[in-house]
Design an enzyme around this catalytic site. Structure first.
Site: not given
Ligand code: NAD
Length: 431
Positions: A121
């Site tokens: 990470k």
């Molecule tokens: P992103 O930045 O695209 O989206 C994050 C979303 O969460 C946004 O809509 C943001 O406004 C919202 N957000 C952020 N902080 C918040 C809060 N305190 N309360 C409410 N909403 C909040 O990120 P993502 O890629 O969608 O990742 C989201 C989660 O999924 C993370 O934990 C990430 O580690 C995990 N994840 C992502 C992937 C990937 O490939 N993108 C894969 C596996 C896991």
């Protein structure tokens, strides 16, 4: 030192990576290692990451005269089974402990779905929303240059995560390639398709999570048709989870993001919401739903809750208010250990992050394979292979859960930790 004097893994890792999230990750690992009776030597080894790099670097603001500094990290947890793999996040709360915890989770995740990677990470402590596009590009390129010796198609392959996207991956790929003197698409995944990115990568974690909804619903007696779904986060993961749930016939009744939360008991129109969020940057003010306090999101009665935003959002403080029967953990580590215990006692069925959001790294793996072979698959092939891998992993974890009479998180970790432990033992200790 006799084994009686041997410090515990949490003490070993205490100062270097200490953070609440790291303690949670090690605590989870320890709990499951105890159940599995994992070899003490391997146990200690796996409780701390193999390589951790912290960098600081300057970046120029658009005015050109102002130069700021940022802190960045890259952590590789286990290098035993192949290259390491894991996302890069840009967020203000990024720290070494958080990155190390997420690297460890990535190791288990890859092992659970059967990918030939260890976990990694990375992240930079900046708020990407407060930077212009050109400032973000300079941050990305300089961060990539700082960690360049650690990454590579056979070493460590970054991907997008919180606060990063396809464009950030394109800049990382370009920076790495410029330094090599030729294009190296396989150094990152989650790139735009024009650079060797895989179709269906962006949708993969959200869609992969929801591909498990019917099997999970069957286990906890939830009817999929018209099931009420509440989603936190409307980014890479949340938005495609919402769309996939609605395609299954569920009703997405509430969505929250950083800007606010909206509720519509009849079901939020997702096409409209997506266009609205793309235009305005968030769900707040969406006209076809009621605005609610984001702090009340988890109080909403629903059949399926999908936390798909950030970690540690369901905690000992708010867990009693959670009003659902099934949780699909789209985000990494959204439920603290304390809250996990309470939810288990309440009989909530949880599909844990290490299994639930593994669709992202699975299609990243497909992308890496396609880049190395210079041979690209059709969207149908990718979607059907993703579904096959996710559902097979779910069934295997479920089988462990039933056989050993443990919850799904414990069962998933048993599967992942078992594979990594065996790999460590057969490789042995060098020299
Ligand atoms: P992103 O930045 O695209 O989206 C994050 C979303 O969460 C946004 O809509 C943001 O406004 C919202 N957000 C952020 N902080 C918040 C809060 N305190 N309360 C409410 N909403 C909040 O990120 P993502 O890629 O969608 O990742 C989201 C989660 O999924 C993370 O934990 C990430 O580690 C995990 N994840 C992502 C992937 C990937 O490939 N993108 C894969 C596996 C896991």
């Amino acid at each position: 030192m006799s084994s009686a004097d041997r410090p515990g893994p949490v003490e070993m890792a205490a100062s270097e990576w200490d953070s609440p999230m790291y303690r949670d990750a090690v605590g989870q690992f320890e709990r499951v290692a105890e159940i599995m009776n994992v070899d003490d030597n391997v146990r200690e080894r796996l409780s701390m990451p193999q390589r951790s790099l912290m960098v600081t670097f300057p970046y120029r603001m658009d005015g050109y005269s102002e130069v700021r500094n940022a802190v960045g990290y890259r952590v590789q947890h286990v290098l035993t089974m192949g290259p390491t793999k894991g996302g890069i996040r840009f967020a203000m709360d990024v720290n070494m402990g958080e990155v190390a915890a997420l690297a460890m989770l990535m190791t288990w995740k890859c092992a659970i779905v059967g990918l030939p990677f260890g976990g990694a990470k990375g992240g930079v402590r900046i708020d990407p929303h407060r930077l212009t596009r050109s400032e973000l590009q300079r941050v990305t390129r300089r961060y990539t240059a700082e960690i360049i010796n650690m990454i590579g198609p056979q070493k460590d392959i970054p991907a997008p995560d919180l606060g990063t996207n396809e464009q950030v991956m394109a800049w990382m790929m370009d920076t790495y390639s410029q330094n090599q003197g030729h294009a190296v698409p396989a150094v990152v995944t989650g790139k735009p398709p024009e650079l060797g990115g895989s179709v269906a990568r962006r949708e993969a974690p959200g869609r992969g999570a929801v591909s498990l909804l019917p099997s999970a619903a069957l286990r906890c007696g939830v009817k999929v048709e018209d099931a009420r779904v509440v989603i936190q986060g409307f980014g890479n993961v949340g938005r495609y989870a919402a769309l996939a749930a609605s395609e299954l016939g569920c009703r997405v009744i509430a969505v929250a993001d950083l800007t606010g939360a909206v509720y519509n008991g009849k079901g939020v129109e997702l096409g409209k919401l997506t266009r609205y969020v793309d235009r305005t940057g968030g769900v707040a003010g969406f006209p076809d739903a009621d605005e609610i306090d984001p702090g009340d999101l988890f109080d909403i009665e629903c059949e399926v809750l999908i936390p798909a935003a950030v970690g540690s959002v369901i905690t000992g403080e708010n867990v009693d208010r959670v009003n659902t029967r099934l949780i699909l953990e789209g985000a990494n580590n959204p439920v603290t250990m304390e809250a996990d215990r309470v939810l288990r006692d309440k009989g909530v069925f949880i599909v844990p992050d290490v299994l639930c959001n593994a669709g992202g790294v699975t299609v990243s793996y497909f992308e890496w394979v396609q880049d190395l072979q210079n041979y690209f698959w059709s969207e149908n092939e990718i979607v059907s292979r993703l579904r096959e891998i996710m559902i097979r992993a779910f069934e295997e974890v479920l089988e462990i859960s039933i056989r050993r009479k443990v919850d799904m998180r414990t069962a998933a970790l048993i599967k992942g930790i078992d594979k990594v432990t065996k790999a460590k033992l057969v490789r042995g200790v060098y020299p």
